[in-house]
Design an enzyme around this catalytic site. Structure first.
Site, PDB file in Angstrom:
ATOM      1  N   GLY A  98       0.832  -0.995   0.364  1.00  0.00           N
ATOM      2  CA  GLY A  98      -0.059  -0.425   0.022  1.00  0.00           C
ATOM      3  C   GLY A  98       0.701   1.787   0.393  1.00  0.00           C
ATOM      4  O   GLY A  98       2.323   1.304   0.054  1.00  0.00           O
ATOM      5  N   ARG A 101       3.751   5.946   2.019  1.00  0.00           N
ATOM      6  CA  ARG A 101       4.105   6.799   2.376  1.00  0.00           C
ATOM      7  C   ARG A 101       4.118   8.064   1.898  1.00  0.00           C
ATOM      8  O   ARG A 101       4.770   9.154   1.080  1.00  0.00           O
ATOM      9  CB  ARG A 101       6.426   7.684   2.224  1.00  0.00           C
ATOM     10  CG  ARG A 101       6.944   6.955   0.945  1.00  0.00           C
ATOM     11  CD  ARG A 101       7.854   7.329   1.456  1.00  0.00           C
ATOM     12  NE  ARG A 101       9.147   6.738  -0.047  1.00  0.00           N
ATOM     13  CZ  ARG A 101       9.767   6.952  -0.087  1.00  0.00           C
ATOM     14  NH1 ARG A 101      11.413   7.567   0.490  1.00  0.00           N
ATOM     15  NH2 ARG A 101      10.871   6.219  -1.139  1.00  0.00           N
ATOM     16  N   LYS A 121       4.356  13.141  -1.357  1.00  0.00           N
ATOM     17  CA  LYS A 121       5.367  11.911  -0.660  1.00  0.00           C
ATOM     18  C   LYS A 121       6.464  11.621  -0.209  1.00  0.00           C
ATOM     19  O   LYS A 121       6.435  13.371  -0.190  1.00  0.00           O
ATOM     20  CB  LYS A 121       5.874  11.313  -2.714  1.00  0.00           C
ATOM     21  CG  LYS A 121       6.590  10.172  -1.951  1.00  0.00           C
ATOM     22  CD  LYS A 121       7.346   9.211  -3.498  1.00  0.00           C
ATOM     23  CE  LYS A 121       8.278   7.424  -3.368  1.00  0.00           C
ATOM     24  NZ  LYS A 121       8.296   7.920  -4.121  1.00  0.00           N
ATOM     25  N   GLY A 134       6.973   7.051   7.224  1.00  0.00           N
ATOM     26  CA  GLY A 134       5.948   7.513   6.121  1.00  0.00           C
ATOM     27  C   GLY A 134       6.984   8.988   5.425  1.00  0.00           C
ATOM     28  O   GLY A 134       6.758   9.139   4.617  1.00  0.00           O
ATOM     29  N   ARG A 191       3.513  14.715  -6.582  1.00  0.00           N
ATOM     30  CA  ARG A 191       3.544  14.294  -7.504  1.00  0.00           C
ATOM     31  C   ARG A 191       1.881  14.217  -8.352  1.00  0.00           C
ATOM     32  O   ARG A 191       0.967  13.684  -7.285  1.00  0.00           O
ATOM     33  CB  ARG A 191       4.003  13.177  -7.605  1.00  0.00           C
ATOM     34  CG  ARG A 191       3.922  12.508  -6.782  1.00  0.00           C
ATOM     35  CD  ARG A 191       4.182  10.800  -6.684  1.00  0.00           C
ATOM     36  NE  ARG A 191       3.826   9.805  -5.848  1.00  0.00           N
ATOM     37  CZ  ARG A 191       4.811   7.997  -6.008  1.00  0.00           C
ATOM     38  NH1 ARG A 191       5.805   8.092  -6.650  1.00  0.00           N
ATOM     39  NH2 ARG A 191       3.839   7.052  -5.049  1.00  0.00           N
ATOM     40  N   ARG A 198      -2.148   1.117  -9.935  1.00  0.00           N
ATOM     41  CA  ARG A 198      -1.218  -0.551 -10.346  1.00  0.00           C
ATOM     42  C   ARG A 198      -2.040  -1.154  -9.955  1.00  0.00           C
ATOM     43  O   ARG A 198      -3.041  -1.667 -10.085  1.00  0.00           O
ATOM     44  CB  ARG A 198      -0.103  -0.149  -8.344  1.00  0.00           C
ATOM     45  CG  ARG A 198       0.601   1.095  -8.169  1.00  0.00           C
ATOM     46  CD  ARG A 198       0.604   1.488  -6.901  1.00  0.00           C
ATOM     47  NE  ARG A 198       1.370   2.290  -6.696  1.00  0.00           N
ATOM     48  CZ  ARG A 198       2.286   2.753  -6.562  1.00  0.00           C
ATOM     49  NH1 ARG A 198       3.380   2.508  -7.482  1.00  0.00           N
ATOM     50  NH2 ARG A 198       2.410   4.390  -6.183  1.00  0.00           N
ATOM     51  N   ASP A 268       4.125  -4.206  -7.749  1.00  0.00           N
ATOM     52  CA  ASP A 268       3.325  -3.067  -7.529  1.00  0.00           C
ATOM     53  C   ASP A 268       3.889  -1.210  -7.468  1.00  0.00           C
ATOM     54  O   ASP A 268       3.273  -0.509  -7.206  1.00  0.00           O
ATOM     55  CB  ASP A 268       3.653  -2.992  -5.896  1.00  0.00           C
ATOM     56  CG  ASP A 268       4.631  -3.304  -5.388  1.00  0.00           C
ATOM     57  OD1 ASP A 268       5.211  -4.405  -5.374  1.00  0.00           O
ATOM     58  OD2 ASP A 268       5.231  -2.793  -4.805  1.00  0.00           O
TER      59      ASP A 268
END
Length: 513
Positions: A98, A101, A121, A134, A191, A198, A268
């Site tokens: 998952g 971060r 991020k 994270g 971002r 994914r 992933d």
């Protein structure tokens, strides 16, 4: 910035865990958990992409926007969340993973109706952080910010970067996982992407046998991101899978064209839209080597080496096929589609190489020509990008040793020069088979071969300068990467200095990078 226009269509569609705490744990039968960014008291802006901000509908940056860029002082309409997914890491099933971060702010529409997701991020722990904090450090954040933009301007499908900021914190990291943790400056990147979905999102719900949720996720994805799919019922899922195979193959070909090595192609880390995602231990190719991997974690088997990216993408698609099988229910279709993948990939790959060499079309004998070229590149340790730049400048009275020594990482003795001379003669003979003029052949090469690529040693130098409070190189690199098919700064279009051959964080990288 118009952050009040951010919306959350994803969380309205799917069940989620609204506990809003950062305890790392399994969250079965849900696709996301709402979570707030950690918040940072002393943020400092490093860079902001005003052009991208205008394009996606957020508008220009104002000083008051800094807090939002690091996840502070969020507007009431923003419900932040992290998503759950699974995946195969280095070939092994890893179970639930998952956004460890990454925290999603939501989605924004620009004036033309284009959707863009926005994601922090490094803004703090989520339920999927797996006992990590994270956070992100400056070096990894600079690498993501600059490289995603570099790939975009090279013409490669990718996520993009909106902002880069210091958090004001220091973060402990063991960059090489060798028992030497150090304090590093913390940073956050925002971002953007059309979607951050994914392969692993589909793998997760399929592995949990949540087939109704799997169908809902497929329908949601097709409806929102694949308008070209107009079929219905079971056929639309088949069309979806074929589309992903084509997009993924095309992406791999583009990676080969520009010399990009991802370094950690776990399922992933594979975008369902065929985008380059998750810039960690990546590298642009310096000396050509099909067996090169920039990731020290990958060194034992070199699973994700440059030359293996095509076959690994096919392996990853097999895992996606397994996840989608409960809905597609047609093993022969899936097998046939995946078996065709290799044929499509290699035809597209060789057609791409034709353009890099200035050939107007792929001919049967080109396979042998390309194989010989690959052998020459590795034996002479020729720089991938610079070799093609020099090839564009070939003339009849050229001194081959002087011309190509500039782009070789080894000494060109008489034997090697003889092999190079023989190759150039074969190349000239092959050019004569073109049905286009030499001038048009040159134009084809110039469009396919960048003059500038963002090499790791340049990133390393840039990170060092930013750490000391200097952003001059950051600004120069940004200008260069925005114009990769021009030679704006000749000092950037040189082979890697030997002093960086074994520098940690430059030539040797880890998944922490």
């Amino acid at each position: 910035m118009n952050i009040e226009s951010i919306r959350q269509p994803f969380i309205k569609k799917f069940p989620g865990d609204f506990s809003n705490n950062t305890m790392q744990r399994n969250t079965p039968k849900v696709l996301f958990s709402t979570i707030k960014p950690a918040g940072f008291d002393r943020p400092q802006l490093i860079a902001f992409n005003n052009v991208l901000s205008e394009e996606i509908g957020l508008g220009k940056y104002e000083e008051k926007d800094l807090n939002f860029l690091v996840g502070n002082d969020l507007p009431e309409n923003v419900q932040t969340y992290a998503t759950a997914y699974a995946g195969h890491q280095f070939g092994n099933w890893a179970g639930q993973l998952g956004d460890g971060r990454a925290i999603l702010a939501g989605e924004i529409l620009n004036d033309s109706g284009k959707k863009t997701e926005i994601q922090w991020k490094g803004a703090g722990a989520t339920p999927y952080s797996r006992h990590a904090d994270g956070r992100a450090v400056l070096r990894s954040s600079v690498r993501e910010y600059l490289m995603s933009e570099a790939m975009y301007h090279l013409g490669v499908h990718t996520t993009r970067a909106l902002s880069l900021a210091f958090t004001g914190e220091e973060v402990v990291r063991d960059i090489m996982y060798n028992g030497n943790p150090q304090l590093e400056k913390g940073a956050v990147v925002i971002r953007t992407s059309e979607s951050f979905l994914r392969f692993g999102h589909f793998e997760l719900v399929s592995a949990q046998q949540e087939y109704k949720t799997l169908q809902d996720l497929l329908d949601f994805t097709i409806e929102n991101y694949f308008p070209e799919i107009t079929s219905s019922e079971n056929q639309k899922y088949k069309d979806f899978f074929e589309n992903i195979c084509t997009r993924t193959a095309n992406l791999m070909v583009e990676w080969f064209r520009v010399g990009f090595v991802h370094g950690v192609m776990n399922t992933d880390n594979m975008s369902i839209l065929g985008l380059t995602i998750d810039y960690g231990p990546y590298s642009m190719m310096d000396e050509y080597d099909l067996n090169f991997t920039p990731n020290t974690t990958d060194l034992p088997g070199r699973r994700y080496a440059f030359g293996k990216q095509g076959q690994i993408s096919q392996w990853n698609l097999w895992q996606l096929a397994n996840a989608l099988h409960p809905l597609i229910k047609d093993e022969k279709f899936l097998e046939d589609t995946l078996n065709k993948y290799g044929t499509y990939f290699w035809e597209a790959h060789d057609t791409m190489l034709c353009k890099k060499f200035g050939f107007d079309e792929l001919k049967k004998e080109d396979e042998e020509f390309f194989t010989n070229w690959q052998g020459l590149m590795q034996e002479l340790e020729l720089d991938y990008t610079l070799f093609f730049n020099q090839l564009e400048k070939i003339t009849a009275d050229l001194d081959l040793k002087e011309h190509f020594s500039k782009v070789s990482y080894t000494f060109l003795n008489e034997e090697k020069l003889g092999k190079l001379k023989n190759f150039i003669e074969n190349y000239e003979s092959r050019l004569k088979l073109n049905s286009i003029s030499r001038e048009d052949s040159q134009k084809l090469m110039e469009k396919s071969n960048p003059k500038f690529t963002l090499r790791n040693y340049l990133l390393y130098e840039c990170i060092e300068e930013i750490s000391s409070g200097n952003t001059e190189m950051l600004q120069k690199l940004t200008k260069a990467l925005e114009n990769p098919y021009e030679e704006i700064f000749p000092e950037f279009s040189t082979k890697r200095p030997s002093g960086y051959d074994d520098t940690t964080g430059c030539s040797t990288l880890s998944c922490s990078s």
